[in-house]
Design a protein around this motif. Structure first.
Motif, PDB file in Angstrom:
ATOM      1  N   PRO A   1     -23.188 -10.331 -30.204  1.00  0.00           N
ATOM      2  CA  PRO A   1     -24.862 -10.391 -30.390  1.00  0.00           C
ATOM      3  C   PRO A   1     -25.215 -11.623 -31.266  1.00  0.00           C
ATOM      4  O   PRO A   1     -26.505 -11.997 -31.140  1.00  0.00           O
ATOM      5  CB  PRO A   1     -24.971  -8.985 -30.916  1.00  0.00           C
ATOM      6  CG  PRO A   1     -23.714  -8.841 -31.971  1.00  0.00           C
ATOM      7  CD  PRO A   1     -22.731  -8.994 -31.077  1.00  0.00           C
ATOM      8  N   ALA A   2     -24.134 -12.401 -31.951  1.00  0.00           N
ATOM      9  CA  ALA A   2     -24.690 -13.401 -32.563  1.00  0.00           C
ATOM     10  C   ALA A   2     -25.379 -14.609 -31.444  1.00  0.00           C
ATOM     11  O   ALA A   2     -26.533 -15.131 -32.129  1.00  0.00           O
ATOM     12  CB  ALA A   2     -23.494 -14.253 -32.860  1.00  0.00           C
ATOM     13  N   ALA A   3     -25.160 -14.514 -30.224  1.00  0.00           N
ATOM     14  CA  ALA A   3     -25.755 -15.601 -29.417  1.00  0.00           C
ATOM     15  C   ALA A   3     -27.168 -15.129 -29.239  1.00  0.00           C
ATOM     16  O   ALA A   3     -27.964 -15.927 -29.074  1.00  0.00           O
ATOM     17  CB  ALA A   3     -24.916 -15.762 -28.098  1.00  0.00           C
TER      18      ALA A   3
ATOM     19  N   SER B   1     -34.886 -21.204 -35.624  1.00  0.00           N
ATOM     20  CA  SER B   1     -36.178 -21.869 -35.382  1.00  0.00           C
ATOM     21  C   SER B   1     -35.992 -22.964 -34.072  1.00  0.00           C
ATOM     22  O   SER B   1     -37.165 -23.262 -33.544  1.00  0.00           O
ATOM     23  CB  SER B   1     -36.228 -22.655 -36.481  1.00  0.00           C
ATOM     24  OG  SER B   1     -34.882 -23.679 -36.822  1.00  0.00           O
ATOM     25  N   ASP B   2     -34.610 -23.010 -33.794  1.00  0.00           N
ATOM     26  CA  ASP B   2     -34.532 -23.942 -32.319  1.00  0.00           C
ATOM     27  C   ASP B   2     -33.810 -23.142 -31.325  1.00  0.00           C
ATOM     28  O   ASP B   2     -33.275 -23.468 -30.359  1.00  0.00           O
ATOM     29  CB  ASP B   2     -33.616 -25.110 -32.637  1.00  0.00           C
ATOM     30  CG  ASP B   2     -32.196 -24.770 -33.158  1.00  0.00           C
ATOM     31  OD1 ASP B   2     -31.974 -23.742 -33.640  1.00  0.00           O
ATOM     32  OD2 ASP B   2     -31.270 -25.690 -33.023  1.00  0.00           O
ATOM     33  N   GLY B   3     -33.934 -21.900 -31.341  1.00  0.00           N
ATOM     34  CA  GLY B   3     -33.514 -20.757 -30.550  1.00  0.00           C
ATOM     35  C   GLY B   3     -34.486 -21.026 -28.962  1.00  0.00           C
ATOM     36  O   GLY B   3     -35.633 -21.326 -28.971  1.00  0.00           O
ATOM     37  N   SER B   4     -33.849 -21.003 -28.002  1.00  0.00           N
ATOM     38  CA  SER B   4     -34.452 -21.253 -26.723  1.00  0.00           C
ATOM     39  C   SER B   4     -35.366 -20.162 -26.144  1.00  0.00           C
ATOM     40  O   SER B   4     -36.193 -20.463 -25.059  1.00  0.00           O
ATOM     41  CB  SER B   4     -33.334 -21.645 -25.591  1.00  0.00           C
ATOM     42  OG  SER B   4     -32.837 -20.382 -25.289  1.00  0.00           O
TER      43      SER B   4
ATOM     44  N   ALA C   1     -33.060 -17.263 -42.728  1.00  0.00           N
ATOM     45  CA  ALA C   1     -32.712 -16.627 -41.461  1.00  0.00           C
ATOM     46  C   ALA C   1     -31.955 -17.557 -40.719  1.00  0.00           C
ATOM     47  O   ALA C   1     -30.863 -17.275 -40.213  1.00  0.00           O
ATOM     48  CB  ALA C   1     -33.882 -16.169 -40.782  1.00  0.00           C
ATOM     49  N   ASP C   2     -32.382 -18.873 -40.635  1.00  0.00           N
ATOM     50  CA  ASP C   2     -31.499 -19.687 -39.884  1.00  0.00           C
ATOM     51  C   ASP C   2     -30.009 -20.129 -40.347  1.00  0.00           C
ATOM     52  O   ASP C   2     -29.194 -19.981 -39.845  1.00  0.00           O
ATOM     53  CB  ASP C   2     -32.202 -21.131 -39.964  1.00  0.00           C
ATOM     54  CG  ASP C   2     -33.434 -21.461 -38.912  1.00  0.00           C
ATOM     55  OD1 ASP C   2     -33.438 -20.621 -37.930  1.00  0.00           O
ATOM     56  OD2 ASP C   2     -34.021 -22.367 -38.957  1.00  0.00           O
ATOM     57  N   LYS C   3     -30.134 -19.949 -41.790  1.00  0.00           N
ATOM     58  CA  LYS C   3     -28.851 -20.116 -42.359  1.00  0.00           C
ATOM     59  C   LYS C   3     -27.955 -18.812 -42.094  1.00  0.00           C
ATOM     60  O   LYS C   3     -26.813 -18.960 -41.827  1.00  0.00           O
ATOM     61  CB  LYS C   3     -29.267 -20.013 -44.045  1.00  0.00           C
ATOM     62  CG  LYS C   3     -27.664 -20.376 -45.020  1.00  0.00           C
ATOM     63  CD  LYS C   3     -28.158 -20.216 -46.342  1.00  0.00           C
ATOM     64  CE  LYS C   3     -26.896 -20.346 -47.190  1.00  0.00           C
ATOM     65  NZ  LYS C   3     -27.087 -20.646 -48.510  1.00  0.00           N
ATOM     66  N   ALA C   4     -28.667 -17.655 -42.097  1.00  0.00           N
ATOM     67  CA  ALA C   4     -27.872 -16.218 -41.909  1.00  0.00           C
ATOM     68  C   ALA C   4     -27.355 -16.497 -40.368  1.00  0.00           C
ATOM     69  O   ALA C   4     -26.321 -15.836 -40.055  1.00  0.00           O
ATOM     70  CB  ALA C   4     -28.774 -15.216 -42.267  1.00  0.00           C
ATOM     71  N   LEU C   5     -28.300 -16.869 -39.410  1.00  0.00           N
ATOM     72  CA  LEU C   5     -27.881 -16.918 -37.954  1.00  0.00           C
ATOM     73  C   LEU C   5     -26.804 -17.806 -37.822  1.00  0.00           C
ATOM     74  O   LEU C   5     -25.853 -17.631 -36.945  1.00  0.00           O
ATOM     75  CB  LEU C   5     -29.186 -17.249 -37.302  1.00  0.00           C
ATOM     76  CG  LEU C   5     -30.250 -16.186 -37.155  1.00  0.00           C
ATOM     77  CD1 LEU C   5     -31.439 -16.683 -36.803  1.00  0.00           C
ATOM     78  CD2 LEU C   5     -29.840 -14.957 -36.397  1.00  0.00           C
ATOM     79  N   ARG C   6     -26.707 -19.095 -38.546  1.00  0.00           N
ATOM     80  CA  ARG C   6     -25.600 -20.022 -38.308  1.00  0.00           C
ATOM     81  C   ARG C   6     -24.251 -19.391 -38.790  1.00  0.00           C
ATOM     82  O   ARG C   6     -23.408 -19.667 -38.352  1.00  0.00           O
ATOM     83  CB  ARG C   6     -26.081 -21.377 -39.002  1.00  0.00           C
ATOM     84  CG  ARG C   6     -24.951 -22.203 -39.089  1.00  0.00           C
ATOM     85  CD  ARG C   6     -24.461 -22.677 -37.763  1.00  0.00           C
ATOM     86  NE  ARG C   6     -25.635 -23.189 -36.916  1.00  0.00           N
ATOM     87  CZ  ARG C   6     -25.318 -23.746 -35.495  1.00  0.00           C
ATOM     88  NH1 ARG C   6     -24.146 -23.354 -34.938  1.00  0.00           N
ATOM     89  NH2 ARG C   6     -26.273 -24.196 -35.080  1.00  0.00           N
TER      90      ARG C   6
ATOM     91  N   GLN D   1     -26.104  -9.089 -41.399  1.00  0.00           N
ATOM     92  CA  GLN D   1     -26.826  -9.902 -42.368  1.00  0.00           C
ATOM     93  C   GLN D   1     -28.126 -10.811 -41.595  1.00  0.00           C
ATOM     94  O   GLN D   1     -28.892 -10.705 -42.300  1.00  0.00           O
ATOM     95  CB  GLN D   1     -26.092 -10.517 -43.355  1.00  0.00           C
ATOM     96  CG  GLN D   1     -25.147  -9.548 -44.216  1.00  0.00           C
ATOM     97  CD  GLN D   1     -24.182 -10.498 -45.187  1.00  0.00           C
ATOM     98  OE1 GLN D   1     -23.693 -11.742 -44.641  1.00  0.00           O
ATOM     99  NE2 GLN D   1     -23.719  -9.974 -46.314  1.00  0.00           N
ATOM    100  N   ALA D   2     -27.559 -11.373 -40.666  1.00  0.00           N
ATOM    101  CA  ALA D   2     -28.557 -12.117 -40.010  1.00  0.00           C
ATOM    102  C   ALA D   2     -29.768 -11.343 -39.206  1.00  0.00           C
ATOM    103  O   ALA D   2     -30.846 -11.597 -39.297  1.00  0.00           O
ATOM    104  CB  ALA D   2     -27.711 -12.840 -38.867  1.00  0.00           C
ATOM    105  N   GLU D   3     -29.268 -10.027 -38.945  1.00  0.00           N
ATOM    106  CA  GLU D   3     -30.237  -9.154 -38.309  1.00  0.00           C
ATOM    107  C   GLU D   3     -31.284  -8.532 -39.279  1.00  0.00           C
ATOM    108  O   GLU D   3     -32.547  -8.755 -39.205  1.00  0.00           O
ATOM    109  CB  GLU D   3     -29.523  -7.847 -37.805  1.00  0.00           C
ATOM    110  CG  GLU D   3     -30.342  -6.799 -37.188  1.00  0.00           C
ATOM    111  CD  GLU D   3     -29.676  -5.279 -37.204  1.00  0.00           C
ATOM    112  OE1 GLU D   3     -29.978  -4.824 -36.186  1.00  0.00           O
ATOM    113  OE2 GLU D   3     -29.307  -5.053 -38.200  1.00  0.00           O
TER     114      GLU D   3
END
Length: 497
Positions: free
Chosen positions: A404-406, A414-417, A428-433, A450-452
């Motif tokens: 699910p990370a993708a 912030s740059d998600g398509s 959130a960007d930091k956690a997603l990365r 944690q990103a969720e």
């Protein structure tokens, strides 16, 4: 108010049946009576092609479900990478080297070569927009002897899983000669795509030179039937052998022996526009979240055939619930008559009903709510452009990589398509990365949860429920796939008695 399915007028069902008559007969090639599967398989699909069946779009999953386009790697039930067009692979820092399977030919008769693989992967990596699976990923491919080396800008533990995405299918050179990618006659699977009739139908024939086990059925005849009642009627009347995504409203009136209910890694979510309008205000996003009664939607719209969401990731990923801790949200404010517009689409029959239920719930909380409901192909661009205050979407959470990370990065970075919420938050960007970069295993699962939490804490989206797909298989269907990832449907093992 929805009319109960069992009370749909007989004249309406008769009209549907008349509409479907001829869809699976008369125009398709004659049946081949050899082998256990002498009959062609007639499939009623949910959504028509959005991009001419280009594998660089979501249409790739149709190609995968028809077993016509294949990838270097496939996933097992646990989401672990297994051999497909590649037989083995090894990692060295940022690079992964894949050994190709011998004896594979494309449907046009040309051979699978490292150069062909590189061409397909390069086309995907340089596409605009990129396939979701490559969001935030810089990928290059190079032919080295009889192998292919894939290199990423940073160390990526998910390269094999990424390469399992149907959007990274390997096609023959002929597929890339035009302005768009054309998969007709260009795959490697047990079925060859021979004809596409726009957004109406598609025809596939057994490919007798397939590298693996020969398909048992002589072919597949596909009809795109966006209307859920029509798909159910096609199964009931015998016009279709397999009906994809039977609406819950129709499930109760079908022979229960003909339907299979599969818990899906798919979440019905209300995306809130955090960049402009009412929901730029965190307090109003919190007010919307508190106003939503997901249980009422599950019982009223889905007739209990869904699970109330506790997060973005549902019961198809049981480890998420085990790792999840309570999320601290902003304090809810008062709507005070704020006007909002909610968008959704008609392709999934439940979505307009979900939007109508949300309209009532949010109006009780003080919002003034307008609805904009269209076919998905006519509304997606507006949703991506942020032209709605909120958008209701049924979203597969592990569709691409089995991880699910993708999905989280695509939808909430912030740059998600596919960032429908227009969400941009440094933490959130930091956690997603971090979730994307952590090696596969328990540490990665913890980082994903944690990103969720970072997304949910800002109320960028309100997860409402986790869906179960209902697939209809006629009595004579043998070995149709029931795949929670929506990658398989008709395989080489599928046939009609």
């Amino acid at each position: 108010m929805r009319v109960p399915a069992r009370l749909v007028p007989l004249t309406a069902l008769t009209a549907v049946s008349a509409l479907l008559t001829g869809c699976f007969s008369g125009s398709e090639p004659a049946a081949d009576d050899s082998g256990p599967g002498g009959k062609r398989i007639r499939v009623a699909m949910l959504q028509p092609p959005r991009s001419g069946l280009s594998p660089l779009s979501d249409d790739a999953f149709k190609l995968s479900r028809w077993s016509t386009a294949e990838t270097l790697v496939k996933l097992d039930k646990e989401g672990d990478a297994q051999p497909a067009l590649a037989t083995e692979w090894k990692q060295s820092g940022k690079s992964w080297t894949f050994t190709l399977r011998d004896g594979v030919t494309f449907h046009d008769g040309t051979k699978l070569t490292p150069e062909a693989v590189v061409a397909s992967l390069t086309k995907a990596a340089t596409a605009s927009p990129k396939p979701r699976i490559l969001d935030g990923v810089e990928l290059t491919a190079k032919a080295e002897g009889d192998q292919v080396t894939v290199t990423t800008a940073t160390v990526d533990p998910l390269v094999p899983q990424r390469l399992s995405s149907p959007q990274l299918s390997i096609l023959a050179a002929r597929a890339y000669k035009g302005k768009t990618v054309d998969p007709v006659g260009a795959g490697t699977g047990p079925f060859e795509l021979t004809k596409v009739n726009g957004t109406s139908s598609a025809t596939l024939d057994r490919y007798d030179d397939y590298w693996g086990e020969k398909a048992k059925a002589p072919g597949i005849d596909v009809k795109f039937v966006p209307d859920g009642t029509a798909r159910a009627a096609a199964l009931r009347s015998g016009e279709a052998d397999i009906a994809e995504a039977i609406p819950v409203s129709q499930a109760a009136v079908l022979d229960q022996d003909l339907i299979t209910e599969v818990p899906m890694p798919r979440t019905n979510t209300l995306y809130l526009n955090t960049a402009k309008g009412a929901f730029k205000n965190p307090a109003l996003r919190a007010a919307a979240r508190e106003a939503i009664d997901a249980k009422a939607i599950v019982e009223g719209v889905y007739e209990g055939r869904a699970d109330v969401a506790e997060g973005l990731l549902g019961p198809a990923l049981p480890w998420a619930a085990e790792l999840r801790t309570p999320v601290k949200h902003a304090t809810a404010g008062k709507a005070n008559g704020q006007t909002i517009t909610i968008g959704t689409y008609t392709d999934r029959s439940e979505m307009p009903e979900v939007a109508a239920a949300l309209q009532q719930q949010l109006q009780k909380a003080g919002f003034k709510v307008k609805l904009d409901v269209r076919e998905y192909t006519n509304i997606e661009s507006d949703a991506l452009a942020g032209r709605f205050d909120a958008f209701v979407l049924s979203r597969a959470t592990v569709l691409d990589s089995g991880d699910p990370a993708a999905y989280l990065y695509s939808d909430f970075a912030s740059d998600g398509s596919f960032n429908l919420s227009r969400f941009a938050d440094p933490e959130a960007d930091k956690a997603l990365r971090k979730a994307a970069d952590t090696p596969v295993g328990d540490a990665r699962r913890k980082a994903i949860v944690q990103a969720e939490a970072a997304v949910l804490a800002q109320d960028a989206a309100v997860p409402m429920l986790h869906e179960r797909v209902i697939q209809g298989d006629a009595a004579g269907v043998v070995n149709a796939a029931h795949d929670p990832r929506e990658r398989e449907l008709v395989t080489a093992e599928t046939y009609i008695k």
